[in-house]
Design a protein around this motif. Structure first.
Motif, mmCIF file in Angstrom:
data_model
loop_
_atom_site.group_PDB
_atom_site.id
_atom_site.type_symbol
_atom_site.label_atom_id
_atom_site.label_comp_id
_atom_site.label_asym_id
_atom_site.label_seq_id
_atom_site.Cartn_x
_atom_site.Cartn_y
_atom_site.Cartn_z
ATOM 1 N N SER A 163 35.850 42.565 52.340
ATOM 2 C CA SER A 163 37.270 42.762 52.600
ATOM 3 C C SER A 163 37.598 44.222 52.892
ATOM 4 O O SER A 163 38.233 44.534 53.886
ATOM 5 C CB SER A 163 38.094 42.255 51.419
ATOM 6 O OG SER A 163 39.446 42.558 51.594
ATOM 7 N N CYS A 164 37.139 45.143 52.023
ATOM 8 C CA CYS A 164 37.537 46.542 52.197
ATOM 9 C C CYS A 164 36.379 47.438 52.607
ATOM 10 O O CYS A 164 36.588 48.603 52.952
ATOM 11 C CB CYS A 164 38.200 47.077 50.926
ATOM 12 S SG CYS A 164 37.063 47.343 49.555
ATOM 13 N N SER B 159 37.597 47.715 44.062
ATOM 14 C CA SER B 159 38.528 48.472 44.920
ATOM 15 C C SER B 159 39.698 47.622 45.394
ATOM 16 O O SER B 159 40.856 48.002 45.251
ATOM 17 C CB SER B 159 37.796 49.022 46.146
ATOM 18 O OG SER B 159 36.709 49.814 45.743
ATOM 19 N N CYS B 160 39.388 46.448 45.971
ATOM 20 C CA CYS B 160 40.471 45.691 46.615
ATOM 21 C C CYS B 160 40.734 44.344 45.942
ATOM 22 O O CYS B 160 41.660 43.631 46.320
ATOM 23 C CB CYS B 160 40.157 45.463 48.093
ATOM 24 S SG CYS B 160 38.856 44.253 48.379
ATOM 25 N N TYR C 195 38.826 41.735 46.083
ATOM 26 C CA TYR C 195 38.192 40.610 46.790
ATOM 27 C C TYR C 195 37.399 39.755 45.805
ATOM 28 O O TYR C 195 36.667 40.266 44.969
ATOM 29 C CB TYR C 195 37.271 41.142 47.892
ATOM 30 C CG TYR C 195 36.470 40.071 48.581
ATOM 31 C CD1 TYR C 195 37.015 39.313 49.612
ATOM 32 C CD2 TYR C 195 35.156 39.815 48.180
ATOM 33 C CE1 TYR C 195 36.274 38.319 50.231
ATOM 34 C CE2 TYR C 195 34.405 38.814 48.791
ATOM 35 C CZ TYR C 195 34.972 38.073 49.815
ATOM 36 O OH TYR C 195 34.242 37.077 50.415
HETATM 37 ZN ZN LIG Z 1 36.880 45.321 48.392
#
Ligand SMILES: [Zn+2]
Ligand SMILES: [Zn+2]
Lengths: 264, 309, 309, 264
Positions: free
Chosen positions: A9-10, A28-29, A31
């Motif tokens: 995703s990121c 981080s994101c 996902y």
């Molecule tokens: Zn991510």
């Protein structure tokens, strides 16, 4: 999922430990990677509370399909499970529940006689013991290797949901990536509260089948959890971190006032 | 004469020749025979698929007009649309009111546009459920005719929850306190067919098929060769004989030699006979008993063993 | 000071002057007084309309977060969409599980786009019904907050049967075997408001209004002058005092001086007090009794005479 | 409708007698003119079978609205009816039924206390006497002159429909031109079978209100009976000529098999 591949995703690269620590999500994101059944149970059930039932059910080959037995053995070795769903009783934040968790690793989480039977037994056990039933779904659909018997599991599990409903015992489903086909068109869509993991693909027909029908690419986000929320088929999208407490709250919120009075 | 029939004849001739010559070729003959038998099964299964899909095959309304009196079609799901891929309504069967729910294919291009080739959208299943609930309210038996290659795998169908619609029907039909008889008259295609065929009695026309996946779909996935649909059809065990053997259906309704389309009147009368007989029986059962039996039957389906380790 | 208050003062002065002068102007004074009284009613009614529509007025979620614990919003009608103009979900009221259904207006332009200014489409009413049925299944009381100028009069709303959706709710809510309390917190606009407010107890916030038609609509139709909304507001008798007098509502929940928006916390606590008190009572009644009383009450509403000719 | 005006649909000019003979439809194209209550009853009910009940209910002025009494008197004179609905019992092709027919002539068929009460009584009478209830609707909506009391008639009539449903007695509605507002959003949409007259306007919001909202003209045919059939809210569109026999058939089709057995 490998440790050094970037997040789909990121794009951030995290090591395996930090992803595991975040319940198989990207730190981080957010996902959500796919999660194994054992990991889910370890996260959801209070420590030591999970007691599996119907563990020894194994598929026969009802339509005598060449190669099905071998396929089952391979799946068993690969997924280190005997079938595509594990069922048991447990407590969640101290509250008794029946828990069924499907595995996409076992023949794509397909529903044959054993999945149908185990899911039905879980629902009926919930009705009988008056314990909320929680099912984590992930499935490519019916297990065609069992022919018409796999199709009939849709009716069978839906009938078991009706039994649970008549007993007025709550039923919660968490739709995981991907949930499609015969599982979507039966017990997965019949819960009192339907939760979905972020980004999960949820639908009846698979994206490629639909693209084949309409002869064009599907719009971005089609059939994703967020799309299903917007279309009215999902109650709540909940990250993996929130799920346990959410389910615990939902159990409490489904105690009828009559029962509460009797209990209190 | 089919390929396998002529082959079988040739083998018989071969046998006689071998016997006469005193040569022992029985092993080779047995092998030959089993191969021919398999081929014959494939041929027969495929012949039924072809008949089930035959462009002249009678569709639901062809039977409805022949079997019932005063059919009044009712429209709409009360949410979004009327779906012409599923028709429903009220009629008399020998004077007894019944509710009819049926997949309906079109015979012309124009009609198929309207009926979406008999592939229903969520609206169709929701209309079916609405009419089924109305039937239950008035203690009116339900008769469904199944004939669809499947639910429609389109954009709108997914957007409006075709999975939810089918699931809901499976659950609700299992609990309806009124008799339900389903007849698979042509194609019984997967969840799309099951969505209107949970009932007390399920019959198949002789040349109807009922399957979890189309032979073509199965071939391309399981056999990794879309052209092997005939083999898949046989493997999947989708004929009326297969389903009777599996005890999924209650009986087979014979078709005229050559298929239902060669004599729709006779086929309709054969269906009617079964309906009249069964309804008499089912209507005498208390609804609670009906529902209990229906669900006991559904919940028994499947094959597994459960050995303690 | 309002216009009518100063007028009243002036009249008092006039009376004294006339008495002192020995002149009999009592007829003229009485006429004056009645006109001022009517004007004062109009002023008061309009003031409530303005407060009910005040941009700072607390909306449903402002109360929900203050009154309940652990509110979990549930989405979707299971047919077509999630309608953000009606929110619903589960929460605890002093530890007791309840289901909440509420019109929700937006405070920003962006939020109002999402929430369609609190005007629901059919999906909103169908979501409300789904959640209400879920509440009934688990014997959980239902609390609704009403605050809408009306159902959305849009193209899609008509296409998807807004009339059917509201009608269905009226019928189904009348039969739900669980306690229902409705609070009109702002605008109670016509069928759109009624669609989530058939219940056992109906309350209005002091400055809420509840009306069959908007004052503007009434003015343009009945008074043939859209600018006379203030007069229409008074004529229609839409204030909490009017509705209590008409016995349509069970009580008025007082707002702080200046309106609910001047002290949302205090208003929320006033609502909570009523809810806790009433739920205790309603939850002790057998569901069948609850439903019977609810319908007896509904069926008594109306004024007519029935003289034999 | 005047005798020498051309048909609004096809333009043909017919004399009054031939239009009357065709049950107030155009003999050329079948266009349905509006029909008076007395005419409908005369057509539907077996001769001499109609017995009116609740004939003497008259509205009071519950919110003391200036001019309402006068308006009622005017309406009474104009429509030659005491209120916007007539209710009675009758037989249709020999089958007993409760029949309610609304009139658009009486204050636009608006629903106030009397319409709400008479419709509710008709529904409750059906439940009590186990007679199918048939309602012909035409209405501009709630009668705003009765303020909140008119709104509450929506709840009242819907509650009465629920009573009829619980008694398992069938309920049929025939939607006539126009049926809108509070009548659409209550008893009109709650029948077991919903019939509509061809071309009838059926909706909640009126066309002008919607045009005001969307700031454009409505598409051709919007909210017409044919549109509502397509959208799934109408079961059958039936011409005036077909309605009596259709209703008679529907009554027979709604006899439960249990009752049939008991009866036969
Ligand atoms: Zn991510
Ligand atoms: Zn004409």
């Amino acid at each position: 999922m490998s440790t050094d591949t970037p997040c789909p995703s990121c794009g951030t690269v995290h090591d395996k430990a930090s992803i595991e620590a975040a319940l198989k999500t990207c730190p981080s994101c957010g996902y959500h990677y796919r999660m194994e059944v054992a990991e889910r149970i370890a996260y959801l059930a209070d420590q030591g509370s999970f007691v599996e039932f119907s563990a020894n059910l194994r598929s026969l080959n009802p339509i005598d399909l060449e190669g099905y037995e071998e396929k089952l053995s391979e799946a068993e070795a690969k997924a280190r499970m005997k079938e595509a769903v594990i069922t048991g009783t447990c407590t969640i934040e101290g509250k008794p529940a029946v828990l069924a968790v499907m595995s996409f690793n076992f023949m794509g989480g397909s529903m044959g006689s054993v999945v149908g039977e185990k899911v039905s037994r879980a629902l009926l056990k919930g009705a009988e013991e008056r314990k909320p039933v929680i099912i984590y779904t992930t499935s490519g659909g019916a297990r065609m290797q069992e022919g018409i018997f796999s199709l009939m599991q849709m009716a069978k599990t839906s009938s078991a949901v009706a039994e649970l409903a008549k007993a007025e015992v709550p039923y919660f489903v968490v739709l995981c990536d991907p949930t499609t086909g015969g599982v979507t068109a039966s017990f997965a869509m019949l819960a009192d509260v339907i939760i979905a993991e972020p980004g999960a693909l949820i639908g009846f027909a698979g994206p490629r089948v639909i693209e084949g029908t309409i002869r064009q690419k599907l719009p971005e986000g089609f059939q994703k959890a967020e799309f299903q929320l917007e279309k009215g088929f999902v109650d709540i999208i909940a990250s993996r971190q929130e799920q346990r407490h959410l389910l615990s709250l939902l159990i409490d919120l489904h105690r009828p006032y009559g029962a509460a009075k009797k209990g209190a | 004469m089919s390929h396998t029939t002529s082959l079988t004849k040739k083998i018989e001739e071969l046998k006689k020749l071998a016997e006469a010559s005193g040569l022992d070729v029985s092993d080779e003959i047995a092998l030959l025979e089993s191969k021919v038998k398999a081929a014959s099964k494939t041929e027969m299964a495929w012949r039924r698929v072809e008949l089930a899909r035959h462009p002249d095959r009678p569709y639901a309304l062809d039977y409805i007009t022949r079997i019932f009196d005063n059919f009044i079609e009712l429209h709409g799901d009360r949410y979004f649309a009327d779906d012409a891929a599923i028709v429903g309504g009220l009629a008399f069967l020998n004077g007894q009111p019944v509710t009819i729910i049926a997949n309906q294919k079109g015979r012309t291009l124009k009609e198929n546009m309207k009926r979406n080739h008999g592939m229903a959208n969520p609206e169709g299943y929701r209309k079916a459920l609405r009419l089924a609930k109305e039937a239950e309210k008035f203690h009116r038996p339900i008769i469904t005719f199944v004939d669809t290659s499947g639910a429609y795998p389109g954009l709108g169908a997914e957007e409006r929850g075709i999975g939810e619609a089918i699931a809901r029907n499976l659950m609700e039909f299992s609990q309806l306190k009124t008799p339900i008889i389903s007849i698979i008259i042509g194609e019984g295609g997967s969840g799309g067919a099951l969505g209107i065929s949970v009932g007390d009695k399920i019959y198949m026309l002789e040349n109807a098929v009922y399957s979890v996946i189309s032979p073509e779909g199965c071939a391309s996935i399981l056999l990794r060769d879309a052209s092997r649909a005939k083999d898949a059809a046989a493997m999947l065990r989708i004929t009326s004989q297969d389903l009777l053997e599996f005890k999924i259906i209650n009986g087979i309704i014979q078709e005229p030699e050559g298929g239902a389309h060669t004599d729709p009147d006779a086929t309709a009368m054969a269906i009617k006979k079964v309906l009249v007989r069964d309804l008499q029986d089912l209507c005498n059962r208390p609804p609670a008993v009906l529902v209990r039996y229906r669900n006991q039957k559904i919940r028994k389906i499947g094959h597994w063993n459960e050995n303690e380790e």
